[in-house]
Design a protein around this motif. Sequence first.
Motif, mmCIF file in Angstrom:
data_model
loop_
_atom_site.group_PDB
_atom_site.id
_atom_site.type_symbol
_atom_site.label_atom_id
_atom_site.label_comp_id
_atom_site.label_asym_id
_atom_site.label_seq_id
_atom_site.Cartn_x
_atom_site.Cartn_y
_atom_site.Cartn_z
ATOM 1 N N ALA A 46 -12.041 5.309 -10.228
ATOM 2 C CA ALA A 46 -13.166 5.758 -10.347
ATOM 3 C C ALA A 46 -13.855 6.277 -9.236
ATOM 4 O O ALA A 46 -14.498 7.593 -9.018
ATOM 5 N N HIS A 47 -13.429 5.756 -7.853
ATOM 6 C CA HIS A 47 -13.945 6.298 -6.787
ATOM 7 C C HIS A 47 -12.847 6.288 -5.485
ATOM 8 O O HIS A 47 -12.557 5.315 -4.823
ATOM 9 N N PRO A 48 -11.983 7.338 -5.682
ATOM 10 C CA PRO A 48 -10.750 7.366 -4.840
ATOM 11 C C PRO A 48 -11.500 7.409 -3.625
ATOM 12 O O PRO A 48 -12.311 8.206 -3.212
ATOM 13 N N PRO A 49 -10.632 6.594 -2.502
ATOM 14 C CA PRO A 49 -11.330 6.839 -1.175
ATOM 15 C C PRO A 49 -11.018 8.066 -0.377
ATOM 16 O O PRO A 49 -9.882 8.868 -0.683
ATOM 17 N N ALA A 50 -12.033 8.578 0.195
ATOM 18 C CA ALA A 50 -11.800 9.897 0.973
ATOM 19 C C ALA A 50 -11.522 9.912 2.457
ATOM 20 O O ALA A 50 -10.933 10.820 2.970
ATOM 21 N N THR A 51 -11.512 8.753 3.106
ATOM 22 C CA THR A 51 -11.134 8.488 4.469
ATOM 23 C C THR A 51 -10.254 7.417 4.512
ATOM 24 O O THR A 51 -10.139 6.476 3.667
ATOM 25 N N ALA A 52 -9.629 7.411 5.536
ATOM 26 C CA ALA A 52 -8.780 6.093 5.989
ATOM 27 C C ALA A 52 -9.653 4.771 5.983
ATOM 28 O O ALA A 52 -9.289 3.784 5.625
ATOM 29 N N VAL A 53 -10.794 4.975 6.535
ATOM 30 C CA VAL A 53 -11.652 3.807 6.568
ATOM 31 C C VAL A 53 -11.944 3.227 5.485
ATOM 32 O O VAL A 53 -11.900 2.024 4.857
ATOM 33 N N ALA A 54 -12.251 4.246 4.378
ATOM 34 C CA ALA A 54 -12.624 3.827 3.100
ATOM 35 C C ALA A 54 -11.563 3.262 2.304
ATOM 36 O O ALA A 54 -11.675 2.286 1.539
ATOM 37 N N ALA A 55 -10.122 3.550 2.312
ATOM 38 C CA ALA A 55 -9.074 3.199 1.931
ATOM 39 C C ALA A 55 -8.665 1.864 2.428
ATOM 40 O O ALA A 55 -8.397 0.909 1.625
ATOM 41 N N CYS A 56 -9.121 1.626 3.736
ATOM 42 C CA CYS A 56 -8.753 0.116 4.339
ATOM 43 C C CYS A 56 -9.847 -0.878 3.860
ATOM 44 O O CYS A 56 -9.603 -1.941 3.462
ATOM 45 N N ASP A 57 -11.098 -0.284 3.409
ATOM 46 C CA ASP A 57 -12.075 -1.033 2.914
ATOM 47 C C ASP A 57 -11.802 -1.733 1.677
ATOM 48 O O ASP A 57 -11.758 -2.873 1.162
ATOM 49 N N LEU A 58 -11.114 -0.750 0.834
ATOM 50 C CA LEU A 58 -10.766 -1.035 -0.618
ATOM 51 C C LEU A 58 -9.883 -1.797 -0.692
ATOM 52 O O LEU A 58 -9.646 -2.994 -1.392
ATOM 53 N N LEU A 59 -8.788 -1.784 0.100
ATOM 54 C CA LEU A 59 -7.597 -2.550 0.474
ATOM 55 C C LEU A 59 -7.957 -3.918 0.686
ATOM 56 O O LEU A 59 -7.469 -4.797 0.229
ATOM 57 N N ALA A 60 -8.848 -4.101 1.922
ATOM 58 C CA ALA A 60 -9.335 -5.318 2.267
ATOM 59 C C ALA A 60 -9.940 -5.978 1.262
ATOM 60 O O ALA A 60 -9.736 -7.199 1.180
ATOM 61 N N ALA A 61 -10.878 -5.373 0.402
ATOM 62 C CA ALA A 61 -11.539 -6.146 -0.814
ATOM 63 C C ALA A 61 -10.479 -6.496 -1.872
ATOM 64 O O ALA A 61 -10.679 -7.628 -2.407
ATOM 65 N N GLY A 62 -9.744 -5.839 -2.084
ATOM 66 C CA GLY A 62 -8.491 -6.330 -2.817
ATOM 67 C C GLY A 62 -7.709 -7.516 -2.460
ATOM 68 O O GLY A 62 -7.493 -8.585 -3.252
ATOM 69 N N LEU A 63 -7.090 -7.502 -1.349
ATOM 70 C CA LEU A 63 -6.762 -8.607 -0.539
ATOM 71 C C LEU A 63 -7.232 -9.720 -0.607
ATOM 72 O O LEU A 63 -6.867 -10.807 -0.843
ATOM 73 N N THR A 64 -8.895 -9.611 -0.378
ATOM 74 C CA THR A 64 -9.473 -10.779 -0.328
ATOM 75 C C THR A 64 -9.540 -11.476 -1.708
ATOM 76 O O THR A 64 -9.590 -12.597 -1.746
ATOM 77 N N VAL A 65 -9.989 -10.747 -2.660
ATOM 78 C CA VAL A 65 -9.995 -11.193 -3.929
ATOM 79 C C VAL A 65 -8.695 -11.843 -4.244
ATOM 80 O O VAL A 65 -8.495 -13.095 -4.874
ATOM 81 N N ALA A 66 -7.479 -11.107 -4.234
ATOM 82 C CA ALA A 66 -6.085 -12.023 -4.586
ATOM 83 C C ALA A 66 -6.056 -12.915 -3.624
ATOM 84 O O ALA A 66 -5.322 -14.085 -4.220
#
Length: 109
Positions: free
Chosen positions: A30-50
Amino acid sequence: MLAGFGPLGRTLSLTLLCVGALAVALWLLAHPPATAVAACDLLAAGLTVAFALAPAGRFGYLALPAVLVLWPRLAAAPGRPVPVPPPRPTHRRPAAVPIVSGDSVRTRE
């Protein structure tokens, strides 16, 4: 902790883990990351949940999402020179040349 409650807790933990993974995947679509910082934030959120919902998690694993949040921000700090990649060479194939011989037309590549 959920996995410590026996088979029901393990099943609940794995179910919540799958729901969390699905939520992160839907957010990514729904909201693909536009920057490396946004991509890392999404990855960090996913890993935190996992890591939080995994049946055999370790507390030390939560250092990885913290690094993913901090590192891109430090790398893109103001005043830090950003390397510019060299331009890529453009190699184009020559266009196909028609060969006319008799009644047939072929192309040579």
